[in-house]
Design a protein around this motif. Structure first.
Motif, short mmCIF file in Angstrom:
data_model
loop_
_atom_site.label_atom_id
_atom_site.label_comp_id
_atom_site.label_asym_id
_atom_site.label_seq_id
_atom_site.Cartn_x
_atom_site.Cartn_y
_atom_site.Cartn_z
N ARG A 97 -0.66 -2.24 1.95
CA ARG A 97 0.17 -1.09 1.59
C ARG A 97 -0.71 0.06 1.07
NH1 ARG A 97 3.55 -3.55 -1.16
NH2 ARG A 97 2.73 -3.26 -3.28
N HIS A 98 -1.69 -0.26 0.23
CA HIS A 98 -2.60 0.77 -0.27
C HIS A 98 -3.40 1.38 0.88
CE1 HIS A 98 -5.19 2.82 -3.18
NE2 HIS A 98 -6.24 2.39 -2.47
N TYR A 99 -3.83 0.51 1.84
CA TYR A 99 -4.57 1.02 3.00
C TYR A 99 -3.73 2.01 3.78
CZ TYR A 99 -6.55 0.96 7.73
OH TYR A 99 -7.04 1.33 8.95
N LEU A 158 -4.58 6.06 4.28
CA LEU A 158 -5.17 6.00 5.61
C LEU A 158 -6.00 7.23 5.94
CD1 LEU A 158 -5.41 4.28 8.13
CD2 LEU A 158 -3.35 5.39 9.04
N ASP A 159 -5.56 8.40 5.45
CA ASP A 159 -6.31 9.63 5.73
C ASP A 159 -7.76 9.52 5.28
OD1 ASP A 159 -4.12 10.75 6.87
OD2 ASP A 159 -3.62 12.05 5.16
N ARG A 160 -7.99 8.83 4.18
CA ARG A 160 -9.34 8.69 3.66
C ARG A 160 -10.22 7.80 4.53
NH1 ARG A 160 -8.74 5.82 -1.11
NH2 ARG A 160 -10.99 5.79 -1.08
N PHE A 161 -9.57 6.92 5.28
CA PHE A 161 -10.33 6.00 6.13
C PHE A 161 -10.32 6.44 7.59
CE2 PHE A 161 -8.52 3.35 2.65
CZ PHE A 161 -9.70 3.13 1.97
N GLU A 211 -10.16 8.97 14.45
CA GLU A 211 -10.30 7.52 14.58
C GLU A 211 -10.27 6.89 13.19
OE1 GLU A 211 -13.36 4.21 16.52
OE2 GLU A 211 -13.74 6.34 16.71
N SER A 212 -9.40 5.90 13.01
CA SER A 212 -9.26 5.22 11.72
C SER A 212 -10.08 3.94 11.70
CB SER A 212 -7.79 4.89 11.45
OG SER A 212 -7.02 6.06 11.37
N GLU A 213 -10.74 3.69 10.56
CA GLU A 213 -11.44 2.42 10.40
C GLU A 213 -10.42 1.32 10.25
OE1 GLU A 213 -15.22 2.45 7.96
OE2 GLU A 213 -14.18 4.17 7.10
N PRO A 214 -10.61 0.19 10.90
CA PRO A 214 -9.63 -0.91 10.77
C PRO A 214 -9.60 -1.45 9.35
CG PRO A 214 -11.60 -1.62 11.96
CD PRO A 214 -11.71 -0.14 11.81
N PHE A 215 -8.48 -2.01 8.97
CA PHE A 215 -8.30 -2.55 7.63
C PHE A 215 -9.40 -3.54 7.28
CE2 PHE A 215 -6.67 -6.11 5.07
CZ PHE A 215 -6.40 -5.45 3.89
#
Length: 633
Positions: free
Chosen positions: A253-255, A259-262, A372-376
């Motif tokens: 949930r925090h991720y 998400l914008d940060r990652f 592109e988002s880094e995966p969890f």
């Protein structure tokens, strides 16, 4: 010494912040926001009350400031507790006087200034920048409204505005600067001889009557130290973190929330052709250049290669040689006008001329690299660290709030604090005002343990925050008052003290007997013949010379300058009981350079500004109606 009402480096504004929020977010007097407990009043200033808690906060603030000079922990014996408390009392009184004056005179602070100050407070930062969500969350957790907090910030800025106005108005003349440097940089040539006191120790005879008399006259020096044993409740952040658990769903949930940060933002590789427009171009010139840009765009439509045209005519010296290539760009890199065009284009598309302050640009979009988002899984450890930190912070605020409230509402026991927080009640071994073990090693703990509130009134302490992040509430479990030690137990120590004092007296008398001869012009080397010790001759020193004992330096720089070929003489007892004879041969004034003159002017302006501000404070205090309730301090 000037009586300062606050540390210049932190300022009035910083004081307001410290009052409301301290790192790590422990609150002083949170119960007051609930309206609980009776208000004890430390002082009244023109009818306005200063609470005992505000006074206690100031005592702790000044103690913490002093501790910073020693790496976070005050050495034993450094602080005169009574002097510190009196200084803190004067500080809160004077601060209130200035607050009243700036309010009466209508000093104002803009909302923009308040916003700038808030954005600079690191406690509200997340990843190095001000985070509005964190700001609101911290204030809400402490039951402080934004309006009230920002009003306090504005008030602190008004106080700083007034003080800066007084301090910055100080004037320093060239003559004062030169005289200051003349005295500061002055060099003096002297000779000195130290008569060692220990050489007279063998001549000191001590009988039992002297020991008894010394004991009777100095009984307070020969007492067992007063000591206490404490009960305490401790909040330890390291232990708190190990007790907290984080679920996988909380991490995900925090991720998602962050998400914008990652996510790496979209980037676009672009090229451009620039037709530059001079800043002073008139309308006719602008239109001519616009037409030129359109003609270049038409050449490309007719088949000319974009890169070749850029190399040929673009007036951007940095990109023309590369065919106009600007590399990969993110939103904001080019400014709003070009961004608005570039980030609506398709790959390979060429824009019509776009006007900016530089001129007319023809853009070509070469390539799009999507966000592109880094995966969890790749950032899971970082996410867990952040979630844990937030949980610790939230739980810490909650527990500290309960510790403060329960300790205040149930002042005769720590049981309510332990029940409300789940923390255990622990005990210390014996500790004195000067030393202890465990938490007794901390100055703040020992000072609180022997305070009126904890020792005489037998109440719980206020919340104590230690430099390592721990927070405590203490109370006295057992007390042993100071008692006289038998003379037989301290007899050896008394004989040592008598021998040292008598030896110093004999050394001083021997030196003073020779001082008159020096003042009549006798050479120091001749006067001291036959005496034990070492002669230092013809040494040139400054006021800060570390090679010469301070007492000798002070005496040498206090002597009048001698006539040419003459000497002036003096004598002084040293800290260890020795006695020094000295003669001053000459005084040399050193001509300052421009750097020294500039530095001295700044230093004197700061000093004169502080003196001016002190005079204003004294004037306000003299005219005010001030009542101090010392029973509540």
């Amino acid at each position: 010494m000037l009586l300062k009402i606050r540390d210049k480096a932190s300022g009035w504004f910083a004081y307001a912040i410290i009052i409301m929020i301290t790192i790590p977010f422990a609150l002083w007097g949170v119960h007051e926001y609930f309206g609980g407990g009776a208000r004890l009043v430390a002082a009244e200033v023109n009818g306005t009350e200063i609470t005992t808690r505000e006074f206690q906060r100031e005592v702790q603030r000044q103690r913490d400031q002093m501790a910073q000079f020693f790496g976070g922990r005050l050495p034993d014996g450094v602080v005169d507790e009574q002097a510190l408390r009196e200084h803190a009392l004067q500080s809160v009184i004077r601060r209130e006087l200035v607050r009243q004056m700036v309010s009466e005179r209508g000093f104002t602070i803009s909302q923009q200034a308040v916003a700038r100050e808030l954005s600079g407070i690191e406690v509200f930062h997340q990843n190095g920048v001000f985070d509005p969500e964190r700001y609101n969350r911290l204030l809400e957790a402490q039951r402080i409204s934004r309006g009230a907090f920002e009003a306090d910030v504005a008030q602190g800025l008004r106080l700083e505005q007034f003080e800066a106005g007084v301090r910055n108005s100080a004037l320093v003349t060239d003559a004062e600067v030169r005289e200051y440097l003349r005295l500061s940089n002055q060099e003096r040539t002297l000779s000195y001889f130290v008569i060692p006191a220990e050489e007279y120790a063998r001549d000191v005879n001590i009988d039992d009557e002297q020991v008894q008399a010394y004991y009777a006259q100095n009984e307070e020096r020969f007492r067992t130290p007063e000591r206490v044993r404490l009960s305490y409740v401790e909040l330890d952040l390291d232990r708190l973190e190990t007790e907290l658990s984080v679920s996988e769903s909380e991490l995900r949930r925090h991720y998602r929330q962050e998400l914008d940060r990652f996510t790496s933002p979209e980037e676009r590789r672009a090229a451009h052709i620039l037709v530059r427009v001079p800043r002073d171009a008139d309308d006719a010139q602008v239109e001519a250049l616009r037409t030129q840009a359109r003609e270049l765009r038409a050449r490309i439509d007719e088949g000319d290669d974009f890169e070749s045209v850029a190399r040929e005519v673009s007036e951007d010296d940095f990109s023309a040689g590369d065919g106009g290539d600007l590399g990969y760009l993110q939103r904001g890199d080019l400014g709003s006008a070009l961004d608005g065009v570039l980030f609506t284009m398709d790959e390979g598309e060429i824009s019509q001329p776009v006007r900016t302050n530089e001129g007319f640009h023809i853009l070509r979009l070469i390539e799009i690299q999507p966000a592109e988002s880094e995966p969890f899984e790749a950032v899971r450890d970082e996410v867990e660290q952040e979630v844990r930190a937030r949980q610790v912070e939230s739980r810490q605020i909650e527990l500290i709030e309960q510790m403060i409230t329960q300790a205040y509402e149930n002042p005769r026991s720590l049981a309510a604090v332990a029940d409300a927080t789940g923390l255990e009640i622990r005990e210390t071994d014996w500790l004195t005002r000067e030393e202890g073990e465990g938490i007794g090693e901390q100055d703040a703990v020992r000072q609180a343990a022997f305070s009126t509130q904890v020792l005489q009134e037998e109440r719980n302490s206020d919340l104590l925050e230690l430099a390592d992040g721990r927070a405590l509430v203490i109370r006295v479990k057992e007390h042993e008052p100071s008692t006289p030690r038998p003379v037989e137990e301290v007899e050896d120590r008394i004989r040592e003290l008598i021998r040292a004092e008598e030896s110093a007296r004999l050394a001083r008398e021997a030196g003073e007997a020779l001082l008159q001869a020096l003042r009549e012009g006798e050479a120091l080397s001749k006067v001291i013949q036959g005496l034990p010790g070492e002669l230092e001759e013809g040494r040139t020193v400054t006021r800060e010379d570390a090679r010469v004992p301070n007492e000798i330096l002070r005496t040498a720089f206090g002597l009048p300058a001698p006539e040419e070929g003459q000497q002036t003489a003096g004598g002084v007892s040293l800290e260890d009981g020795d006695y020094a004879l000295l003669t001053l041969q000459s005084v040399q004034n050193v001509e300052p350079d421009q750097r020294e003159l500039s530095s001295a002017r700044s230093h004197l302006r700061g000093l004169y500004g502080a003196l001016d501000f002190e005079a204003v404070l004294e004037s306000l205090q003299a005219q005010a109606d001030i009542k101090i309730h010392r029973d509540n301090l």
